[in-house]
Design an enzyme around this catalytic site. Sequence first.
Site, PDB file in Angstrom:
ATOM      1  N   GLY A 217       0.779  -1.141   0.116  1.00  0.00           N
ATOM      2  CA  GLY A 217      -0.006  -0.004   0.017  1.00  0.00           C
ATOM      3  C   GLY A 217       0.717   1.138   0.027  1.00  0.00           C
ATOM      4  CG  ASP A 242      -6.682 -10.184  -3.923  1.00  0.00           C
ATOM      5  OD1 ASP A 242      -7.518  -9.612  -3.635  1.00  0.00           O
ATOM      6  OD2 ASP A 242      -6.327 -11.463  -4.251  1.00  0.00           O
ATOM      7  CG  LEU A 243      -3.047  -2.405  -2.912  1.00  0.00           C
ATOM      8  CD1 LEU A 243      -3.090  -1.531  -4.382  1.00  0.00           C
ATOM      9  CD2 LEU A 243      -3.394  -1.366  -1.758  1.00  0.00           C
ATOM     10  CG  ASP A 244       0.626  -3.015  -3.660  1.00  0.00           C
ATOM     11  OD1 ASP A 244       0.812  -2.542  -4.946  1.00  0.00           O
ATOM     12  OD2 ASP A 244       0.595  -2.257  -2.752  1.00  0.00           O
ATOM     13  CD  GLU A 245      -2.443  -9.562  -0.868  1.00  0.00           C
ATOM     14  OE1 GLU A 245      -2.992 -10.578  -1.205  1.00  0.00           O
ATOM     15  OE2 GLU A 245      -2.569  -9.001   0.363  1.00  0.00           O
TER      16      GLU A 245
END
Length: 299
Positions: A217, A242-245
């Site tokens: 994030g 999925d944020l940054d995943e």
Amino acid sequence: MNSYTQQFIEEFKQENQNQGRLLISCPDQPGIVASVSNFLYEHDANIIESSQYTTDPDKGTFFMRIEFRADHLKAKETHISEAFKEVARKFSMKWKLSCVCDLKKTAIFVSKELHCLRELLWEWQSGDLMTDIALVISNHEEGREIVESFNLPFYYIPANKEIRKEVEQQQLDLLDQYDVDLIILARYMQILTPDFVAAHPHRIINIHHSFLPAFVGASPHKRAYERGVKLIGATSHYVTNDLDEGPIIEQDIMRVDHRDHVTDLKKIGRSIERSVLARAMKWDLEDRIIVHENKTIVF
């Protein structure tokens, strides 16, 4: 595109018009390598590079990347692709065959920070990123001058969460208009919606300014400083919902210590981000990446 870069690209296409790549993933079993090699031999192709990997020798997934040369490949590409379907069916393969001279079309998204954009444009101009950069899209005007100095189209589209749907539709229209194959988020500081991501699965590469999974994030350098880390890094990955995943392509780190404050960490981090994103982009352009579940196989 300036004339120097255009000449570089045309020479590359000419030199590689008879060179192809084949990417394969399938359930592992005996005979795959022999069958693929024999198929290429029967179609007068000479293998010049071959890499393979199996997740589990007993019941895993097999991955393979082959580069080959064949006279008059462009003329025979459709015939070879049709003929290979029988081999692919036999081994339940997911596969992709491409000619090296068919460069991918790329779109770069950027916000205010231009260090990654500058690196990609320099690498491209120097012939280290073989792609057709079709356009640059930004929610700020800061990048216009440098982009237009390369004779590339620059589109300024203001963005915020209140108008995100309308903005993304404009962006998607442009991507369709330019027939873009690959999207690079070069510090584009907007979260993409699921609809946008779904329209380009495993075709959007992001650079995150931390060594994931640490500090997902916003404001990773501030949190890294508060944690007192001794290493900072950057991560390039494919974008998912999925944020940054998403599947990680490349990472790197540099050492820091107690004397480095947040501004120092940001400066050091920019250097890492530039090289990590450029490598990830290059590997995708060269068809060196196969996505498997939430991981990548990089040959």
